[in-house]
Enzyme design. Structure first.
Site, PDB file in Angstrom:
ATOM      1  N   SER A 246     -54.697-118.227 -28.395  1.00 51.70           N
ATOM      2  CA  SER A 246     -54.547-119.581 -29.297  1.00 51.70           C
ATOM      3  C   SER A 246     -55.824-120.302 -29.144  1.00 51.70           C
ATOM      4  CB  SER A 246     -53.232-120.222 -29.099  1.00 51.70           C
ATOM      5  OG  SER A 246     -53.170-120.922 -30.087  1.00 51.70           O
ATOM      6  N   ASP A 333     -47.188-114.365 -36.993  1.00 44.92           N
ATOM      7  CA  ASP A 333     -47.482-115.562 -36.394  1.00 44.92           C
ATOM      8  C   ASP A 333     -47.459-116.792 -37.246  1.00 44.92           C
ATOM      9  OD1 ASP A 333     -48.904-117.667 -35.055  1.00 44.92           O
ATOM     10  OD2 ASP A 333     -50.256-116.201 -33.925  1.00 44.92           O
ATOM     11  N   HIS A 372     -45.977-116.140 -32.397  1.00 48.98           N
ATOM     12  CA  HIS A 372     -47.184-116.583 -31.799  1.00 48.98           C
ATOM     13  C   HIS A 372     -47.519-116.237 -30.484  1.00 48.98           C
ATOM     14  CE1 HIS A 372     -50.799-119.149 -31.637  1.00 48.98           C
ATOM     15  NE2 HIS A 372     -50.467-120.008 -30.738  1.00 48.98           N
TER      16      HIS A 372
END
Length: 398
Positions: A246, A333, A372
């Site tokens: 991320s 995601d 995610h």
């Protein structure tokens, strides 16, 4: 004369009697009429009272509706005013955007002692503290390969540092925003990687967890560089891989770009749920959905980010990175859209800087539900890593 007047008198008397009789009849008729009118008034009064009560009830209901509408309108105006005020507040105070990008003040899970990784089920992990710069201290976890967990019991920091020189590859893990190095999904990934025979070194950037300092893109990148150099000084010739997740992918590409520019690249770069750059990610983030079509969105929300020195330009960094690249991204995601990971791959794959190295994109179908941060659950992950990292050396041109 008498004969003439007598009939008149009699007639007068008859008329008087007749008048008296008619007067009594009229009085009786009048009494009857008065009684009828009184009854009608009483009847009218009885029927008027329900109408009056009904009218009063309707008036009260209308009053309540007006009061409710007034309150509702007041609330709507307040919400609208707040909605309009936020963009101006963000523009005038760009530090707000930095806080929302980093979310370092969100510490989840709460009430854990980062000095004791064993409390999180990491019974073969040591906690360190390093000092990248003056007034900056960062907390570090070093998890050794799980096959050594018995030997690690009761060992001190020196033993763990010496273990880096063993014949096992090392993964430097750079986490995303919010939380700490003790986040649940992060701990589960450490366990998976440790079970595959890797050392895992991770840390909290300055301002996160128990690390001291003020967050910034430059500072986060420098912290990562310091930890990488610390690892290389102790790992000998063992491979060192960099894994970013991320927001950590932005730190990872910043770091690897600097390493490649100084000609000390890592053995491979792994990006989990990456984005192209922070502007595109901010525009695609679910938090921005209510303002995405607001007039001047870029000027209000995106320009303050870059003016604060926050870019995390993964797309630009790809042009300056020369090492094997693996991108992992789940189709479902909700935080970093899948199309941004695919777009980054399409930028990197044809880049001249990667012409001698393997570049691979692994999508995870939305039916798997990895979203995610749950790619670590994939039973295919060990195979993917073995196949990719086994080919992490430069490919020779024929």
């Amino acid at each position: 004369m008498r004969k003439r007047t007598e009939p008149v008198t009699l007639e007068h008397e008859r008329c008087a009697a007749s008048g008296s009789s008619s007067s009594g009849s009229a009085a009786a008729a009048l009494d009857a009429d008065c009684s009828l009118k009184q009854n009608l008034r009483l009847a009218g009064k009885g029927t008027a009272e329900p109408h009056s009560a009904s009218d009063a009830g309707m008036k009260r209901a209308l009053g309540r509706r007006k009061s409710l509408w007034f309150r509702l309108r007041k609330i709507l105006l307040c919400v609208l005013g707040f909605y309009i005020a936020i963009p101006f507040l963000v523009k005038l105070c760009p530090g707000i955007q930095a806080k929302l990008i980093f979310l370092n003040f969100v510490r989840v899970p709460y009430f854990i002692d980062l000095k004791k990784p064993q409390d999180q089920g990491l019974n073969h992990t040591c906690n360190y503290y390093l000092q990248p710069e003056d007034d900056v201290t960062i907390g570090v976890w070093h998890t050794i390969p799980s096959v050594w967990w018995k030997n690690a019991q009761g060992k001190d920091q020196m033993w763990y540092e010496d273990a880096l020189a063993s014949n096992h590859a090392i993964i430097l893990y750079l986490h995303g925003n919010a939380g700490t190095r003790g986040g649940d999904h992060r701990v589960e990934l450490y366990k998976v990687l440790s079970s595959l025979g890797y050392h895992v070194v991770t840390f909290d950037y300055r301002g996160w967890g128990d690390s001291v300092g003020t967050p910034s893109e430059r500072g986060m990148t420098y912290d990562a560089l310091h930890v990488f150099d610390w690892i290389k000084a102790r790992s000998g010739d063992n491979p060192v891989y960099i894994w970013g997740h991320s927001l950590g992918t932005g730190v990872a590409t910043n770091l690897v770009r600097r390493l490649c520019e100084r000609e000390t690249p890592p053995d491979a770069l792994i990006l989990e749920s990456p984005f192209t750059n922070i502007r595109e990610e901010a525009k695609s983030h679910p938090f921005s959905v209510i303002y995405r079509y607001f007039p001047g969105f870029d000027w209000f929300f995106l320009d303050p980010i870059t003016s604060s020195g926050i870019k995390f330009a993964n797309d630009e960094n790809m042009k300056h990175i020369s090492c094997p690249l693996l991108i992992l991204h789940a189709e479902d995601d909700p935080v970093v859209p899948f199309h941004l990971g695919r777009k980054l791959y399409n930028i990197a794959a044809p880049s001249r800087s990667f012409r001698d190295f393997k570049v691979q994109f692994i999508p995870f179908h939305s039916d798997l539900g990895y979203r995610h941060k749950y790619i670590y659950k994939s039973p295919e992950l060990p195979r993917i890593l073995r196949e990719f990292l086994g080919k992490s050396e430069p490919e020779r041109q024929h």
